[in-house]
Scaffold this motif. Sequence first.
Motif, PDB file in Angstrom:
ATOM      1  N   PHE A  65      53.182  39.281  22.809  1.00 34.75           N
ATOM      2  CA  PHE A  65      52.006  39.942  22.210  1.00 34.75           C
ATOM      3  C   PHE A  65      51.478  39.174  21.250  1.00 34.75           C
ATOM      4  O   PHE A  65      51.766  38.346  20.434  1.00 34.75           O
ATOM      5  N   THR A  66      49.956  39.603  21.195  1.00 37.57           N
ATOM      6  CA  THR A  66      49.136  38.932  20.077  1.00 37.57           C
ATOM      7  C   THR A  66      48.368  39.974  19.372  1.00 37.57           C
ATOM      8  O   THR A  66      47.621  40.558  19.953  1.00 37.57           O
ATOM      9  N   SER A 107      45.218  40.752  16.691  1.00 36.16           N
ATOM     10  CA  SER A 107      44.111  40.461  16.191  1.00 36.16           C
ATOM     11  C   SER A 107      43.165  41.221  15.756  1.00 36.16           C
ATOM     12  O   SER A 107      43.436  42.442  16.011  1.00 36.16           O
ATOM     13  N   TYR A 163      43.148  44.507  18.001  1.00 30.52           N
ATOM     14  CA  TYR A 163      43.581  44.519  19.494  1.00 30.52           C
ATOM     15  C   TYR A 163      45.183  43.891  19.319  1.00 30.52           C
ATOM     16  O   TYR A 163      45.623  43.528  18.288  1.00 30.52           O
ATOM     17  N   GLN A 170      46.924  42.115  22.402  1.00 28.88           N
ATOM     18  CA  GLN A 170      47.023  41.531  23.728  1.00 28.88           C
ATOM     19  C   GLN A 170      48.605  41.589  24.045  1.00 28.88           C
ATOM     20  O   GLN A 170      49.369  40.962  23.307  1.00 28.88           O
ATOM     21  N   MET A 171      48.756  42.251  25.218  1.00 30.87           N
ATOM     22  CA  MET A 171      50.275  42.327  25.814  1.00 30.87           C
ATOM     23  C   MET A 171      50.300  41.476  27.034  1.00 30.87           C
ATOM     24  O   MET A 171      49.739  41.904  27.954  1.00 30.87           O
ATOM     25  N   ASN A 172      51.007  40.530  27.089  1.00 29.57           N
ATOM     26  CA  ASN A 172      51.385  39.576  28.208  1.00 29.57           C
ATOM     27  C   ASN A 172      52.835  39.707  28.653  1.00 29.57           C
ATOM     28  O   ASN A 172      53.652  40.112  27.940  1.00 29.57           O
ATOM     29  N   GLY A 190      42.981  51.718  25.999  1.00 36.03           N
ATOM     30  CA  GLY A 190      43.324  50.349  26.661  1.00 36.03           C
ATOM     31  C   GLY A 190      44.686  50.649  27.317  1.00 36.03           C
ATOM     32  O   GLY A 190      45.094  49.749  27.994  1.00 36.03           O
ATOM     33  N   ARG A 241      45.335  45.190  27.214  1.00 40.03           N
ATOM     34  CA  ARG A 241      44.851  44.633  25.782  1.00 40.03           C
ATOM     35  C   ARG A 241      44.548  46.080  25.118  1.00 40.03           C
ATOM     36  O   ARG A 241      43.728  46.826  25.953  1.00 40.03           O
ATOM     37  N   SER A 300      43.034  48.284  22.112  1.00 46.03           N
ATOM     38  CA  SER A 300      42.236  48.381  21.126  1.00 46.03           C
ATOM     39  C   SER A 300      42.462  49.695  19.971  1.00 46.03           C
ATOM     40  O   SER A 300      42.617  50.664  20.446  1.00 46.03           O
ATOM     41  N   SER A 346      49.789  42.302  32.173  1.00 45.59           N
ATOM     42  CA  SER A 346      49.012  42.235  30.750  1.00 45.59           C
ATOM     43  C   SER A 346      48.121  43.473  30.880  1.00 45.59           C
ATOM     44  O   SER A 346      47.281  44.128  31.574  1.00 45.59           O
TER      45      SER A 346
END
Length: 125
Positions: free
Chosen positions: A68-69, A71, A80, A82-84, A8, A19, A21, A17
């Motif tokens: 960032f999140t 999960s 994962y 998630q980078m915003n 990713g 994401r 994995s 952004s």
Amino acid sequence: QVQLVESGGGLVQAGGSLRLSCAASGRPFRDYGVAWFRQTPGKEREFVATISWSADFTVYADSVKGRFTISRDNARNTVYLQMNSLKPGDTAAYYCAASSSETYGSTRSNSYDYWGQGTQVTVSS
């Protein structure tokens, strides 16, 4: 034994952004605390985020908190990131890591038994 493969990464403009994995194979992934770290050439590996085995406990580095999140989907053996709102300072190789002992996750790199090969994230200004 667990094998980890990140994917990713890529090149993105500032504010964009991505994401990441981390796919696991081998022993059941649900038994492990997992984290993301990042590293740039000549610098120490830096903690980014960690998640507990059940996904009910997460910790973030101050530098990524709110952007960032982390999960996980244990049924898919995948974690994962998630980078915003990415910034040029987020440019690094990103690694996922799994720990059989730190099932609630850890911010310390030496807590982790297994590491992936890394995926490069480059953020242009």
